[in-house]
Design a protein around this motif. Sequence first.
Motif, PDB file in Angstrom:
ATOM      1  N   ASP A 401       0.847  -1.182   0.000  1.00 30.37           N
ATOM      2  CA  ASP A 401       0.000   0.000   0.000  1.00 30.37           C
ATOM      3  C   ASP A 401       0.894   1.247   0.000  1.00 30.37           C
ATOM      4  O   ASP A 401       1.883   1.305   0.734  1.00 30.37           O
ATOM      5  CB  ASP A 401      -0.894  -0.018   1.244  1.00 30.37           C
ATOM      6  CG  ASP A 401      -1.947   1.071   1.224  1.00 30.37           C
ATOM      7  OD1 ASP A 401      -1.586   2.236   1.507  1.00 30.37           O
ATOM      8  OD2 ASP A 401      -3.109   0.760   0.940  1.00 30.37           O
ATOM      9  N   GLU A 402       0.549   2.247  -0.808  1.00 35.15           N
ATOM     10  CA  GLU A 402       1.395   3.442  -0.913  1.00 35.15           C
ATOM     11  C   GLU A 402       1.513   4.168   0.417  1.00 35.15           C
ATOM     12  O   GLU A 402       2.563   4.751   0.735  1.00 35.15           O
ATOM     13  CB  GLU A 402       0.841   4.391  -1.983  1.00 35.15           C
ATOM     14  CG  GLU A 402       1.766   5.573  -2.247  1.00 35.15           C
ATOM     15  CD  GLU A 402       1.322   6.430  -3.414  1.00 35.15           C
ATOM     16  OE1 GLU A 402       1.176   7.651  -3.221  1.00 35.15           O
ATOM     17  OE2 GLU A 402       1.115   5.868  -4.519  1.00 35.15           O
ATOM     18  N   GLU A 406       4.931   5.318   2.294  1.00 37.39           N
ATOM     19  CA  GLU A 406       5.114   6.686   2.784  1.00 37.39           C
ATOM     20  C   GLU A 406       5.579   6.677   4.241  1.00 37.39           C
ATOM     21  O   GLU A 406       6.490   7.429   4.620  1.00 37.39           O
ATOM     22  CB  GLU A 406       3.787   7.439   2.659  1.00 37.39           C
ATOM     23  CG  GLU A 406       3.832   8.880   3.137  1.00 37.39           C
ATOM     24  CD  GLU A 406       2.475   9.558   3.050  1.00 37.39           C
ATOM     25  OE1 GLU A 406       2.313  10.622   3.696  1.00 37.39           O
ATOM     26  OE2 GLU A 406       1.586   9.027   2.367  1.00 37.39           O
ATOM     27  N   ASP A 429       6.603  -0.149  -6.772  1.00 38.74           N
ATOM     28  CA  ASP A 429       6.896   0.262  -5.394  1.00 38.74           C
ATOM     29  C   ASP A 429       8.345   0.709  -5.237  1.00 38.74           C
ATOM     30  O   ASP A 429       8.640   1.630  -4.463  1.00 38.74           O
ATOM     31  CB  ASP A 429       6.591  -0.883  -4.434  1.00 38.74           C
ATOM     32  CG  ASP A 429       5.097  -1.185  -4.359  1.00 38.74           C
ATOM     33  OD1 ASP A 429       4.303  -0.365  -4.865  1.00 38.74           O
ATOM     34  OD2 ASP A 429       4.730  -2.248  -3.824  1.00 38.74           O
ATOM     35  N   TYR A 432       8.608   4.273  -6.295  1.00 43.40           N
ATOM     36  CA  TYR A 432       8.153   5.189  -5.241  1.00 43.40           C
ATOM     37  C   TYR A 432       9.243   5.364  -4.189  1.00 43.40           C
ATOM     38  O   TYR A 432       9.538   6.492  -3.767  1.00 43.40           O
ATOM     39  CB  TYR A 432       6.875   4.647  -4.590  1.00 43.40           C
ATOM     40  CG  TYR A 432       6.339   5.551  -3.499  1.00 43.40           C
ATOM     41  CD1 TYR A 432       5.381   6.514  -3.784  1.00 43.40           C
ATOM     42  CD2 TYR A 432       6.822   5.457  -2.191  1.00 43.40           C
ATOM     43  CE1 TYR A 432       4.904   7.357  -2.775  1.00 43.40           C
ATOM     44  CE2 TYR A 432       6.353   6.297  -1.195  1.00 43.40           C
ATOM     45  CZ  TYR A 432       5.396   7.251  -1.487  1.00 43.40           C
ATOM     46  OH  TYR A 432       4.940   8.097  -0.492  1.00 43.40           O
TER      47      TYR A 432
END
Length: 466
Positions: A401-402, A406, A429, A432
């Motif tokens: 999950d982003e 984070e 991912d 990111y």
Amino acid sequence: MNKGDVIELKIEDMTEDGKGIGKFNSLAIFVSNAVIGDFVKAEIIKLKKRYAIARLIEVLKPSSDRINPSCEYFGICGGCSLLNLRYEKQVELKRNTVKEKLARLAGITGPVVREVIAAEQPTGYRNKARYSIGSNGEVGFYKRKSSEVIDCKTCQLQNEASIKVANCIRGLIKEGIINYKKGEASSLRAFTVKACKGSGEVMLILEIIGKELDNAEEIVYAIEDSLIDSAGYKLKSVALALVSKNGKHSEIDKLKIVAGRDTITDEVTFKDEKSLKFEISPASFYQINTEQMVALYEKAEEYANLRGDEILLDIYCGTGTIGLSMADKAGFVLGIESVKDAILNANRNASINGIVNAIYYHGKAEDCLDKAIEKLEQILNKDVSNIPKVAIIDPPRAGADEKLLEILAKIKPDRIVYISCDAGTLARDIKYLELNGYDFIEATPVEMFPNTMSIESVSLLSLSQR
């Protein structure tokens, strides 16, 4: 080009579901049952602007890597997609897939992808199998992209115990002892066999419509008898998974044990002769290839590079197997998992192995990682913000999950070890994380799923010094 045209082309690559890919007048053509290196004749059956789907008519010149599939159901059953390709070529193809997706989707120039850790046993490796029941009492697996069940009396990927249980259930259906009629109360729609090679313990999970299974005692005794000559395997647990409606993807409403224990226990030995026991419940995740699981965890431990004082964040921890396998190298292990039964297994697994520096927290990691760290501070009675951290994440195929990524970027563990069964979501991912303070170092694919296009990989990311 038109639908119905017959063309000849060279197969230059393969898709994740095992289709051959060739080019004809710059158009990508996908051909079922063709392997990389084949020169084929095929008929166009579907035409789109950017690609076409074709039916294999003839292999005009077979690839040097093509082999005769050793399964009578190959090409019909939706399981193995690469059983007609030499294993060494399978490994090469999968490594290239990981490299290509890291380069294209994560934007990494020349990503370092080590040689695949290949499987010594590319057949009979699965310790878990889910069989479906067909409308005429077939016992097997779905036809590719279909709800039709193929009656599979054997399978190249399953272990001996799984096949014996499946054949026993097929016999009980034919004798009328098990009801399989779609939609009827107490009808069997599917079943799962979990078999631990290290201990020989077997769990059977029967998915039924309704609340009870007719003839349950007779069924259990018959399955016990079927395992008598199966290399030490013994039935130790039988569970009912209750579903309210029939269908290919119907969800389970409730699980209950009807015979034996709540869990089965596997025994796993690592290369340093460290031996661990892992309890497995009906709903908990456990790697399906035990031998390669050992290789996977040892590579993860190498990448984690623990010195003994770190907090190891074991995220999407399942039954705790990854963190517990390296708890002796860490200061403390904090595991997080959304499946409650798996967390119960994880805490129990720490206990039965005498591991006292590990705790497991129930919840979605993206929602409770901060709370879990606060809980750890209460246990240790100190602030852990300055204690070095290493994170291991092993998300489902959909990736992390982003929000979790984070949070990890804010916590700033020194290293992140990312275990993935999908190179596409892995690349997404990693992209990111690279944009949020981490450098991709390298990846090592691990062959967990021989004779299919699936590949597991372990990747190392390090906190950027830039």
